[in-house]
Design an enzyme around this catalytic site. Structure first.
Site, PDB file in Angstrom:
ATOM      1  N   ALA B 178       0.781  -1.115  -0.094  1.00 48.71           N
ATOM      2  CA  ALA B 178      -0.042  -0.136   0.184  1.00 48.71           C
ATOM      3  C   ALA B 178       0.930   1.307   0.049  1.00 48.71           C
ATOM      4  N   GLU B 242     -16.340  10.826  -0.853  1.00 51.24           N
ATOM      5  CA  GLU B 242     -16.914  10.136  -2.055  1.00 51.24           C
ATOM      6  C   GLU B 242     -18.184   9.559  -1.406  1.00 51.24           C
ATOM      7  N   ARG B 243     -18.014   8.933  -0.188  1.00 48.14           N
ATOM      8  CA  ARG B 243     -19.021   8.112   0.143  1.00 48.14           C
ATOM      9  C   ARG B 243     -20.156   9.060   0.723  1.00 48.14           C
ATOM     10  N   GLN B 279     -54.015  -0.912   3.879  1.00 50.32           N
ATOM     11  CA  GLN B 279     -53.219  -0.647   5.001  1.00 50.32           C
ATOM     12  C   GLN B 279     -51.631  -1.119   4.624  1.00 50.32           C
ATOM     13  N   GLN B 336     -42.830  -2.181  -6.480  1.00 54.95           N
ATOM     14  CA  GLN B 336     -43.971  -3.215  -6.191  1.00 54.95           C
ATOM     15  C   GLN B 336     -45.349  -2.640  -6.364  1.00 54.95           C
ATOM     16  N   LEU B 337     -45.408  -1.384  -5.653  1.00 58.89           N
ATOM     17  CA  LEU B 337     -46.669  -0.556  -5.554  1.00 58.89           C
ATOM     18  C   LEU B 337     -47.358  -0.118  -6.784  1.00 58.89           C
ATOM     19  N   GLY B 364     -16.750   1.018  -2.515  1.00 57.07           N
ATOM     20  CA  GLY B 364     -16.793   0.370  -1.564  1.00 57.07           C
ATOM     21  C   GLY B 364     -18.092  -0.440  -1.109  1.00 57.07           C
TER      22      GLY B 364
HETATM   23  C1  LIG Z   1     -43.848  -8.965 -17.775  1.00 53.68           C
HETATM   24  C2  LIG Z   1     -45.119  -9.097 -17.536  1.00 53.68           C
HETATM   25  C3  LIG Z   1     -46.005 -10.026 -18.283  1.00 53.68           C
HETATM   26  C4  LIG Z   1     -47.443 -10.286 -17.779  1.00 53.68           C
HETATM   27  N1  LIG Z   1     -48.164 -11.218 -18.529  1.00 53.68           N
HETATM   28  C5  LIG Z   1     -49.611 -11.290 -18.516  1.00 53.68           C
HETATM   29  C6  LIG Z   1     -50.183 -12.221 -19.395  1.00 53.68           C
HETATM   30  O1  LIG Z   1     -49.885 -12.732 -20.034  1.00 53.68           O
HETATM   31  N2  LIG Z   1     -51.722 -12.095 -19.272  1.00 53.68           N
HETATM   32  C7  LIG Z   1     -52.422 -11.324 -18.291  1.00 53.68           C
HETATM   33  O2  LIG Z   1     -53.387 -11.221 -18.329  1.00 53.68           O
HETATM   34  N3  LIG Z   1     -51.491 -10.455 -17.663  1.00 53.68           N
HETATM   35  C8  LIG Z   1     -50.240 -10.470 -17.549  1.00 53.68           C
HETATM   36  N4  LIG Z   1     -49.493  -9.524 -16.843  1.00 53.68           N
HETATM   37  C9  LIG Z   1     -50.113  -8.655 -16.091  1.00 53.68           C
HETATM   38  C10 LIG Z   1     -49.911  -8.811 -14.500  1.00 53.68           C
HETATM   39  O3  LIG Z   1     -50.520 -10.036 -14.153  1.00 53.68           O
HETATM   40  C11 LIG Z   1     -50.574  -7.691 -13.640  1.00 53.68           C
HETATM   41  O4  LIG Z   1     -49.642  -6.363 -13.868  1.00 53.68           O
HETATM   42  C12 LIG Z   1     -50.454  -8.061 -12.092  1.00 53.68           C
HETATM   43  O5  LIG Z   1     -51.741  -8.950 -12.033  1.00 53.68           O
HETATM   44  C13 LIG Z   1     -50.910  -6.517 -11.442  1.00 53.68           C
HETATM   45  O6  LIG Z   1     -51.879  -5.798 -11.896  1.00 53.68           O
HETATM   46  P1  LIG Z   1     -51.462  -4.312 -12.303  1.00 53.68           P
HETATM   47  O7  LIG Z   1     -50.450  -4.027 -12.872  1.00 53.68           O
HETATM   48  O8  LIG Z   1     -52.791  -3.521 -12.814  1.00 53.68           O
HETATM   49  O9  LIG Z   1     -51.308  -3.782 -10.666  1.00 53.68           O
HETATM   50  P2  LIG Z   1     -52.298  -3.135  -9.784  1.00 53.68           P
HETATM   51  O10 LIG Z   1     -53.475  -4.260  -9.623  1.00 53.68           O
HETATM   52  O11 LIG Z   1     -52.537  -1.726 -10.172  1.00 53.68           O
HETATM   53  O12 LIG Z   1     -51.509  -3.145  -8.265  1.00 53.68           O
HETATM   54  C14 LIG Z   1     -51.018  -1.964  -7.814  1.00 53.68           C
HETATM   55  C15 LIG Z   1     -50.380  -2.541  -6.492  1.00 53.68           C
HETATM   56  O13 LIG Z   1     -51.440  -2.574  -5.602  1.00 53.68           O
HETATM   57  C16 LIG Z   1     -51.273  -3.999  -4.865  1.00 53.68           C
HETATM   58  N5  LIG Z   1     -52.679  -4.336  -4.403  1.00 53.68           N
HETATM   59  C17 LIG Z   1     -53.666  -4.866  -5.266  1.00 53.68           C
HETATM   60  N6  LIG Z   1     -54.597  -4.985  -4.678  1.00 53.68           N
HETATM   61  C18 LIG Z   1     -54.404  -5.221  -3.485  1.00 53.68           C
HETATM   62  C19 LIG Z   1     -54.936  -5.501  -2.120  1.00 53.68           C
HETATM   63  N7  LIG Z   1     -56.205  -5.920  -2.141  1.00 53.68           N
HETATM   64  N8  LIG Z   1     -54.239  -5.270  -0.926  1.00 53.68           N
HETATM   65  C20 LIG Z   1     -53.086  -4.683  -0.891  1.00 53.68           C
HETATM   66  N9  LIG Z   1     -52.388  -4.416  -2.051  1.00 53.68           N
HETATM   67  C21 LIG Z   1     -52.761  -4.582  -3.119  1.00 53.68           C
HETATM   68  C22 LIG Z   1     -50.688  -4.537  -5.799  1.00 53.68           C
HETATM   69  O14 LIG Z   1     -50.088  -5.705  -5.165  1.00 53.68           O
HETATM   70  C23 LIG Z   1     -49.682  -3.700  -6.431  1.00 53.68           C
HETATM   71  O15 LIG Z   1     -48.503  -3.633  -5.452  1.00 53.68           O
HETATM   72  C24 LIG Z   1     -48.190  -9.248 -16.934  1.00 53.68           C
HETATM   73  C25 LIG Z   1     -47.315  -8.426 -16.518  1.00 53.68           C
HETATM   74  C26 LIG Z   1     -46.023  -8.442 -16.680  1.00 53.68           C
HETATM   75  C27 LIG Z   1     -45.233  -7.222 -15.863  1.00 53.68           C
HETATM   76  C1  LIG Z   2     -21.122   1.407 -12.290  1.00 55.06           C
HETATM   77  C2  LIG Z   2     -19.736   1.193 -11.592  1.00 55.06           C
HETATM   78  C3  LIG Z   2     -19.047   2.535 -11.450  1.00 55.06           C
HETATM   79  C4  LIG Z   2     -17.757   2.282 -11.053  1.00 55.06           C
HETATM   80  N1  LIG Z   2     -16.807   3.493 -10.958  1.00 55.06           N
HETATM   81  C5  LIG Z   2     -15.540   3.472 -10.463  1.00 55.06           C
HETATM   82  C6  LIG Z   2     -14.601   4.460 -10.827  1.00 55.06           C
HETATM   83  O1  LIG Z   2     -15.089   5.629 -11.080  1.00 55.06           O
HETATM   84  N2  LIG Z   2     -13.619   4.369 -10.364  1.00 55.06           N
HETATM   85  C7  LIG Z   2     -13.053   3.102  -9.707  1.00 55.06           C
HETATM   86  O2  LIG Z   2     -12.018   3.058  -9.518  1.00 55.06           O
HETATM   87  N3  LIG Z   2     -14.080   2.018  -9.653  1.00 55.06           N
HETATM   88  C8  LIG Z   2     -15.049   2.168  -9.995  1.00 55.06           C
HETATM   89  N4  LIG Z   2     -15.771   1.104  -9.889  1.00 55.06           N
HETATM   90  C9  LIG Z   2     -15.606  -0.232  -9.259  1.00 55.06           C
HETATM   91  C10 LIG Z   2     -16.085  -0.310  -7.852  1.00 55.06           C
HETATM   92  O3  LIG Z   2     -15.496   0.528  -6.645  1.00 55.06           O
HETATM   93  C11 LIG Z   2     -15.733  -1.927  -7.457  1.00 55.06           C
HETATM   94  O4  LIG Z   2     -16.522  -2.447  -8.438  1.00 55.06           O
HETATM   95  C12 LIG Z   2     -16.159  -2.071  -6.094  1.00 55.06           C
HETATM   96  O5  LIG Z   2     -15.307  -1.560  -5.370  1.00 55.06           O
HETATM   97  C13 LIG Z   2     -16.036  -3.861  -5.913  1.00 55.06           C
HETATM   98  O6  LIG Z   2     -14.910  -4.386  -6.282  1.00 55.06           O
HETATM   99  P1  LIG Z   2     -15.055  -5.693  -7.242  1.00 55.06           P
HETATM  100  O7  LIG Z   2     -15.950  -5.204  -8.299  1.00 55.06           O
HETATM  101  O8  LIG Z   2     -13.668  -6.203  -7.905  1.00 55.06           O
HETATM  102  O9  LIG Z   2     -15.576  -6.810  -6.306  1.00 55.06           O
HETATM  103  P2  LIG Z   2     -14.791  -7.634  -5.306  1.00 55.06           P
HETATM  104  O10 LIG Z   2     -13.553  -6.856  -4.774  1.00 55.06           O
HETATM  105  O11 LIG Z   2     -14.289  -8.771  -6.135  1.00 55.06           O
HETATM  106  O12 LIG Z   2     -15.864  -8.075  -4.448  1.00 55.06           O
HETATM  107  C14 LIG Z   2     -16.522  -9.312  -4.571  1.00 55.06           C
HETATM  108  C15 LIG Z   2     -17.438  -9.484  -3.391  1.00 55.06           C
HETATM  109  O13 LIG Z   2     -16.458  -9.659  -2.026  1.00 55.06           O
HETATM  110  C16 LIG Z   2     -16.975  -9.026  -1.187  1.00 55.06           C
HETATM  111  N5  LIG Z   2     -15.749  -8.842  -0.163  1.00 55.06           N
HETATM  112  C17 LIG Z   2     -14.562  -8.036  -0.462  1.00 55.06           C
HETATM  113  N6  LIG Z   2     -13.961  -7.929   0.469  1.00 55.06           N
HETATM  114  C18 LIG Z   2     -14.622  -8.447   1.653  1.00 55.06           C
HETATM  115  C19 LIG Z   2     -14.056  -8.569   2.973  1.00 55.06           C
HETATM  116  N7  LIG Z   2     -12.967  -8.271   3.461  1.00 55.06           N
HETATM  117  N8  LIG Z   2     -14.975  -9.441   3.540  1.00 55.06           N
HETATM  118  C20 LIG Z   2     -15.956  -9.950   3.136  1.00 55.06           C
HETATM  119  N9  LIG Z   2     -16.587  -9.534   1.774  1.00 55.06           N
HETATM  120  C21 LIG Z   2     -15.712  -8.953   1.164  1.00 55.06           C
HETATM  121  C22 LIG Z   2     -17.507  -7.624  -1.843  1.00 55.06           C
HETATM  122  O14 LIG Z   2     -18.242  -6.903  -1.038  1.00 55.06           O
HETATM  123  C23 LIG Z   2     -18.321  -8.269  -3.089  1.00 55.06           C
HETATM  124  O15 LIG Z   2     -19.552  -8.610  -2.517  1.00 55.06           O
HETATM  125  C24 LIG Z   2     -17.213   1.135 -10.269  1.00 55.06           C
HETATM  126  C25 LIG Z   2     -18.151  -0.074 -10.392  1.00 55.06           C
HETATM  127  C26 LIG Z   2     -19.168   0.071 -11.248  1.00 55.06           C
HETATM  128  C27 LIG Z   2     -20.133  -1.154 -11.065  1.00 55.06           C
END
Ligand SMILES: Cc1cc2nc3c(=O)[nH]c(=O)nc-3n(C[C@H](O)[C@H](O)[C@H](O)COP(=O)(O)OP(=O)(O)OC[C@H]3O[C@@H](n4cnc5c(N)ncnc54)[C@H](O)[C@@H]3O)c2cc1C
Ligand SMILES: Cc1cc2nc3c(=O)[nH]c(=O)nc-3n(C[C@H](O)[C@H](O)[C@H](O)COP(=O)(O)OP(=O)(O)OC[C@H]3O[C@@H](n4cnc5c(N)ncnc54)[C@H](O)[C@@H]3O)c2cc1C
Lengths: 383, 385
Positions: B178, B242-243, B279, B336-337, B364
C-alpha cells in the site's frame, strides 16, 4: 409419499431438455435479449424438440406425459438463466394449453392443441387491462352477441406472447351488469379482422419476453370460440390460476438454483485479500443462508407439485408457493449479485440478468400482495 | 449550519431549473443511447453546476459544502442516477482531490477547466484483479528521465469514455505494498492511453463506465499528484467524501422514488378503492418515510462534521452502508406498489430500482463498509492458521 412419476425417466427427459436448450437457445439468447423478442421459428424448434405442452393428452397431439414433465421444461429454462423464455413457454404450455384441455370441447382442442404442441400456433392469455390488473372483475372488454357471433371490443395490456400469438384466450364481459358472473372466455384467432397488437412493452428485464398491448375493435368471433360456458369465465380463472401460480413458483425455485450455482463457482474463483472470496465468513454465511432459503422453498414447491398431480392443490396453498418461492428467488438473486461486486451489475455477467428477470415474478400471475390476500382469507375469512 | 437559508434556496431553485430545462427533456434519450453527450458537461458548467464549492479563484461559486451535496441529491431525486454518478465523480471527487492535493500549477491548469466543463474528470482505482482489495493493484508507474511511464489496465471507470483527465492510481514501488501507490493526473490525449468500449450495465445506462488501458504511457513529472508513495493514504483521506456523496445520492433517489409512488398510489384504483387506501400500502410508505427521516438526520450530521473537518471514515462508512441499503429497499418496495407498470421502462420508478442496485457496490461495497465499521470497534481481526 410415493411418487407416481418414474424419476429415472424424468431425469432422462431433463437431460434431453438441457441438451436441446444448450444447442438451440444458449448460443442465441443474448442476441434475442437485445432484439427484445425471440424469433417466431423458435416456437417450432421447441415444438420439434418435444418441449411444448408435453402433458397434453395424446389424442390432442401431445405425449400425455405427467405434469412434472412440463414443469421440467420451465425449470430448466429458468435455471439456465432464460427468464423471459421461461415465462413465454410457461404461458403457452402451462396456462393456455391446460385451459383448452380442461375446458375446451373436442373441436376446440383439435383446432388448437396439436398446433400448440408443434409450435405452429403460439398461445397467449389476456386478462389484464389498463384499468384492471389485480382486480380482474373490473375488466371492461366486452363481448356482445351479434347474430350467432360475439363482437369483441376493448383492450388488454401486459400480454405475454402478444406479438407472436396465433390464439389468445380473452377474458371479456358478456354481461356487464353481472360482475364476476358476467365474464366469459374466448379463444380468439388473431388472424381475424378487428384484432390488432400494440407495442411490445419495454421492460427493465426479461427483455426477450414479448409483453404487448392488444386491441379488439368490433372484432367478430364465432360462437364456437366461447370456451366453456358463458358467464363462467371468472370461475374458470380461479380454477386454473393455481396451476399458473405453482409453475411460477417452480420457475422461481429453479432460477434461484441457477443463481446459486453460478455464484458458488464465482466465489471459489475470485481472489481478494490473498484468499478466495469463498473463504470469507460473510460469503460462507450468505451462501448458507441462500442455500437454506432455496431448499426450504424447493421442498414446499415439490410438495405442491405432487398435490397438484393428485388433484389436491388448493388455491391458498398454490398462492403460498408463488409468494414464497418468488420472494426467495429475488432475495437469492440480490444476495448473489452482491457477491459478484461490480461485475454483478454488468450485462456481461449472467447473474445481472437473473436479478432483473426475477423482479417481475412477484408481480405477474397475481402480485405478492394478492397472494397474501388469498392466503389470509383462507386463514381468517374475509375482512 | 453555516450555509444561509437563502443561499440554499437560491441554489436549490437554480439547480432545479437547470435540471428541468437542460436534462429532463433529454434524459430518456441518453439512457437509450447509453451515454450523455459530452456537451452536457459544458452546459452544466455554464450554468454554474460544476464546482459549486470550489474557490472563486478557480471560477467556482465558493458556496458551502452543503450546497454541493444538495446538487448531487437533486440530480438523484429527479431519477437521473447515471448522471448523478458521473457528476459525483467529476465535481465531488476528482475536483476535491486536485484542490486538496494539487500544486498551484495543477490547480490552475485543471480546476477552472473542470468548473467550466471543458475538462471532464474520472478516477481510476479499480482493476480486474483489484476492487475491494485496492492494494492488489498492478498498474505500475516507473520513473524515467522524462517523468513516469505507466503500464496497466483499469476497469469500471465512471466517465472513462469521455474524460480528458483521469486520476490514475499506480504502483511506483511494487515491493512496498500500500505504501508504494501514487496518484497521477493523466491527460487522456497522450499516446499510450486507450479506452475499451463502454461496459453495459443493468442500470445507470446514461453513465459511461469504461475499461482504460495504459501502454508505455509517458506522463511528465508534474503529473504526479501529491507525493510519491502516499497515494493510498490520499485515497483513504478522500474516500469519505466520495461516500458522503453516494449517501446524498441515496437520499435524493429515495425521496424521488417515494414522491413518485405517493402520487401513483393515490391515483391508481383496485377493488373500488385507491391503492393508497390498502393498509399494506400505507405501512410500506410509512416505513420508507421513517427510514428516510433517520437517514436525513445522519446525513446532515455527517455534512456538518465534514464541514468542521471531523467526519471520520467510520461515520462515512455507516452513512454509505445504511443509506444505500435503504435506497435499494425503498426503490424495491415502491416498484412493487406500481404493479406491472413498475417493471416497464416507461415508468421512471423502474429506473430508480435498477439505478439503485449499484450503490451498495461502488465506492466500497456494503461488506467493505462493515469491515471499516467493525475495525473501528474491534481492531483488525487476528490472522488465524
Ligand atoms: C412482464 C409481464 C407479463 C405479464 N403477462 C400477463 C399475461 O400474459 N396475461 C395477463 O393477463 N396479464 C399479464 N401481466 C399482468 C400482471 O398479471 C399484472 O400486472 C398484475 O396482476 C398486477 O396488476 P396491475 O399491474 O394492474 O397492478 P395493480 O393491480 O394496479 O396493483 C398495484 C399495487 O397494488 C397492490 N394491490 C392490489 N390489490 C391489493 C390489495 N387488495 N391489498 C393490498 N395491495 C393490493 C398490488 O399488489 C400492487 O403492488 C403481465 C405483467 C408483466 C409485467
Ligand atoms: C457502475 C460502476 C461504476 C464504478 N466506478 C468506478 C470508478 O469511477 N473508479 C473506480 O476506481 N472504480 C469504480 N467502480 C468499481 C467499484 O468500486 C468496485 O466494483 C467495487 O469496489 C468492488 O470491487 P470488485 O467489483 O472487484 O468486487 P470484489 O472486490 O471482487 O468483491 C466481490 C465480493 O466480495 C466482497 N468482499 C470483498 N472484500 C470482503 C471482505 N473483506 N469481507 C467480506 N466480503 C468481502 C465484496 O463486498 C463483494 O460482495 C465502479 C463500479 C461500477 C459497477
Amino acid at each position: 409419499m410415493t411418487n407416481a412419476v418414474d424419476q429415472q425417466e424424468l431425469a432422462l427427459f431433463r437431460d434431453s431438455v438441457i441438451k436441446a436448450l444448450e444447442t438451440e437457445v444458449a448460443p442465441h439468447y443474448e442476441a434475442w435479449e437485445k432484439s427484445g423478442i425471440v424469433p417466431r421459428e423458435l416456437w417450432n424448434t421447441l415444438g420439434n424438440a418435444g418441449m411444448l405442452c408435453v402433458d397434453v393428452p395424446e389424442e390432442c397431439g401431445g405425449c400425455g406425459a405427467p405434469f412434472q414433465y412440463s414443469v421440467v421444461v420451465g425449470e430448466e429454462l429458468a435455471r439456465l438463466g432464460f427468464g423471459a423464455l421461461s415465462t413465454n413457454v410457461m404461458v403457452h404450455s402451462d396456462i393456455v394449453a391446460p385451459y383448452l384441455s380442461h375446458l375446451g370441447n373436442d373441436e376446440q382442442k383439435q383446432a388448437w392443441l396439436p398446433k400448440m404442441v408443434s409450435g405452429d400456433a403460439v398461445g397467449a392469455i389476456a386478462m389484464t387491462e389498463p384499468g384492471a390488473g389485480s382486480d380482474l372483475q373490473a375488466i371492461r372488454t366486452s363481448a356482445v352477441k351479434g347474430g350467432s357471433d360475439y363482437i369483441l371490443n376493448g383492450s388488454k395490456t401486459f400480454i405475454t406472447n402478444g406479438q407472436h400469438a396465433d390464439m389468445v384466450i380473452v377474458a371479456a364481459k358478456t354481461d356487464p351488469n353481472a360482475g364476476a358472473r358476467g365474464i366469459s372466455l374466448f379463444l380468439v384467432d388473431t388472424s381475424l379482422p378487428g384484432f390488432s397488437r400494440g407495442r411490445n412493452l419495454d421492460k427493465i428485464g426479461q427483455h426477450s419476453g414479448d409483453t404487448s398491448e392488444l386491441f379488439f375493435s368490433d372484432m367478430r368471433v364465432p360462437a364456437s370460440a366461447l370456451l366453456g360456458e358463458e358467464g363462467q369465465g371468472f370461475v374458470y380463472l380461479m380454477r386454473e390460476l393455481p396451476r399458473e401460480r405453482l409453475v411460477i413458483g417452480a420457475l422461481g425455485v429453479a432460477a434461484a438454483r441457477g443463481s446459486l450455482d453460478m455464484t458458488i463457482a464465482y466465489t471459489q474463483e475470485r481472489e481478494l485479500f490473498g484468499q478466495k472470496l469463498a473463504q470469507l465468513q460473510n460469503t460462507r454465511f450468505e451462501i448458507a443462508r441462500m442455500e437454506t432459503d432455496y431448499r426450504v422453498n424447493k421442498a414446499f414447491v415439490d410438495q405442491c407439485i405432487r398435490q397438484y398431480e393428485a388433484g389436491e392443490l388448493d388455491a391458498p396453498t398454490a398462492s403460498m408457493a408463488k409468494y414464497s418461492a418468488t420472494e426467495m428467488q429475488c432475495r437469492v438473486a440480490d444476495g448473489c449479485l452482491q457477491l459478484f461486486g461490480g461485475y454483478g451489475y454488468t450485462t456481461e455477467y449472467p447473474i445481472s440478468r437473473n436479478f432483473i428477470d426475477a423482479r417481475v415474478q412477484r408481480i405477474y400471475g397475481g402480485t405478492s400482495e394478492v397472494m397474501k390476500e388469498i392466503i389470509a382469507r383462507s386463514v381468517l375469512g374475509r375482512a | 449550519m453555516s450555509a444561509k437559508q437563502e443561499d440554499i434556496e437560491l441554489f436549490h431553485s437554480m439547480i432545479s431549473r437547470v435540471l428541468d430545462q437542460e436534462i429532463a427533456p433529454y434524459y430518456d434519450q441518453w439512457e437509450d443511447a447509453a451515454g450523455i453527450p459530452r456537451s452536457v458537461w459544458h452546459t452544466l458548467g455554464r450554468a454554474g453546476m460544476l464546482g459549486i464549492d470550489m474557490p472563486e479563484a478557480y471560477g467556482g461559486a465558493a458556496a458551502s459544502f452543503e450546497i454541493s451535496q444538495l446538487a448531487i441529491e437533486e440530480i438523484a431525486r429527479m431519477g437521473f442516477g447515471g448522471l448523478a454518478s458521473g457528476y459525483n465523480i467529476h465535481a465531488n471527487i476528482v475536483m476535491p482531490y486536485i484542490l486538496h492535493l494539487g500544486s498551484d500549477e495543477q490547480k490552475q491548469r485543471y480546476l477552472p477547466a473542470m468548473i467550466s466543463g471543458e475538462v471532464l474528470g474520472a478516477i481510476a482505482m479499480t482493476e480486474p484483479g483489484a476492487g475491494s482489495d485496492l492494494a492488489a493493484m498492478r498498474t505500475t508507474a516507473e520513473r524515467i528521465p522524462e517523468g513516469w511511464r505507466i503500464n496497466g489496465a483499469k476497469v469500471f471507470i465512471t466517465n472513462g469514455l469521455q474524460a480528458e483527465l483521469v486520476i490514475v492510481c499506480a504502483k511506483t514501488d511494487p515491493a512496498a505494498g500500500a505504501r508504494g501507490v501514487s496518484l497521477f493526473l493523466v491527460d487522456t490525449a497522450l499516446p499510450g492511453f486507450s479506452r475499451g468500449k463502454g461496459i453495459r450495465k443493468i442500470g445507470q445506462h446514461a453513465s459511461d463506465t469504461a475499461e482504460l488501458f495504459f501502454s508505455d504511457l509517458v506522463v511528465p513529472e508534474e503529473a504526479l499528484l501529491g507525493e510519491a508513495g502516499k497515494g493510498f493514504a490520499y485515497l483513504m483521506q478522500e474516500l469519505p467524501r466520495e461516500r458522503l456523496g453516494v449517501g446524498a445520492q441515496a437520499i435524493g433517489a429515495s425521496e424521488g422514488a417515494l414522491a413518485l409512488t405517493l402520487d401513483y398510489v393515490q391515483q391508481r384504483q383496485a377493488f373500488g378503492q385507491r391503492i393508497a387506501d390498502f393498509q399494506n400500502t400505507r405501512f410500506k410508505l410509512a416505513e420508507a418515510r421513517a427510514r428516510l427521516e433517520m437517514a436525513r438526520a445522519y446525513l446532515d450530521q455527517c455534512i456538518a462534521r465534514y464541514h468542521q473537518g471531523n467526519m471520520t471514515p467510520t461515520d462515512a462508512a455507516i452513512l454509505k452502508l445504511m443509506l444505500t441499503e435503504m435506497q435499494c429497499d425503498i426503490a424495491n418496495e415502491c416498484l412493487q406498489l406500481f404493479g406491472g407498470y413498475g417493471y416497464t421502462v416507461e415508468y421512471p420508478i423502474s429506473r430508480f430500482f435498477v439505478d439503485a442496485r449499484v450503490q451498495t457496490i461502488y465506492a466500497g461495497t456494503s461488506e467493505i463498509m462493515k469491515e471499516v465499521i467493525a475495525r473501528s470497534m474491534l481492531g483488525k481481526e487476528a490472522p488465524h492458521r
